[in-house]
Design a protein around this motif. Structure first.
Motif, short mmCIF file in Angstrom:
data_model
loop_
_atom_site.label_atom_id
_atom_site.label_comp_id
_atom_site.label_asym_id
_atom_site.label_seq_id
_atom_site.Cartn_x
_atom_site.Cartn_y
_atom_site.Cartn_z
N LYS A 45 40.57 -62.98 -3.25
CA LYS A 45 40.53 -62.78 -4.70
C LYS A 45 41.30 -61.51 -5.08
CE LYS A 45 37.58 -62.89 -8.67
NZ LYS A 45 36.31 -63.28 -9.21
N ALA A 46 41.19 -60.45 -4.30
CA ALA A 46 41.92 -59.21 -4.58
C ALA A 46 43.42 -59.42 -4.42
CB ALA A 46 41.43 -58.09 -3.68
N LYS A 47 43.80 -60.19 -3.40
CA LYS A 47 45.23 -60.49 -3.20
C LYS A 47 45.77 -61.30 -4.37
CE LYS A 47 44.95 -60.51 1.83
NZ LYS A 47 44.93 -61.37 3.02
N ALA A 48 44.98 -62.25 -4.84
CA ALA A 48 45.42 -63.11 -5.95
C ALA A 48 45.53 -62.31 -7.26
CB ALA A 48 44.46 -64.27 -6.12
N ALA A 49 44.65 -61.34 -7.44
CA ALA A 49 44.66 -60.56 -8.69
C ALA A 49 45.89 -59.67 -8.77
CB ALA A 49 43.39 -59.72 -8.79
N LYS A 50 46.37 -59.17 -7.66
CA LYS A 50 47.55 -58.32 -7.56
C LYS A 50 47.45 -57.03 -8.37
CE LYS A 50 50.64 -62.05 -6.41
NZ LYS A 50 51.85 -62.79 -6.69
N GLU A 51 46.33 -56.74 -8.92
CA GLU A 51 46.13 -55.47 -9.63
C GLU A 51 44.65 -55.11 -9.57
OE1 GLU A 51 46.80 -55.46 -13.85
OE2 GLU A 51 45.78 -57.36 -14.13
#
Length: 133
Positions: A45-51
């Motif tokens: 999820k953190a990788k997908a958010a990219k921010e």
């Protein structure tokens, strides 16, 4: 009165030199041998958010101050919305905002905190994610 001569002067200086070397040994022995910085594991999820809530550099240096500010704002002023530097809104919540993306505490939070030798007080009030049922 005749001047007294110190006959063990060499032994005293040798003893002091040995003492200084032994006392300073851990410092100069480990000079330049810092442990490598930990490699953090981001959740999918953190990788997908990219921010994050703020920039990576800001969060690395100031996340504890930000969390303290959030705590004070929520508890004392009953405000629960944080607007970041780019104008995006986030809920001020360790559990619902931070741990939503950084859910693997041992792979994210603990690695850095152990590396720098700090014990955050977050878990004095919040339930540690590994303890959640």
């Amino acid at each position: 009165m005749p001047k007294k001569k110190m006959y063990d002067q060499g032994k005293v200086f040798a003893g002091l030199a040995i003492f200084v070397v032994l006392l300073s040994f851990p410092f100069w022995y480990n000079l330049g041998k810092a442990a490598p910085a930990p490699v953090l594991k981001l959740s999918d999820k953190a990788k997908a958010a990219k921010e994050c809530v703020e920039s990576k550099a800001y969060m690395t240096a100031n996340h504890m101050q930000l969390l303290s500010q959030w705590r004070d704002t929520v508890v004392r002023n009953a405000q629960r919305v944080y607007v970041n530097s780019s104008g995006k809104k986030f809920e001020m919540s360790l559990s619902n905002t931070c741990l939503d993306c950084h859910s693997e505490k041992a792979e994210f939070c603990d690695k850095c905190h152990n590396y720098v030798g700090v014990t955050p007080y977050c878990w004095d009030c919040h339930v540690d994610p590994k303890e959640a049922l």
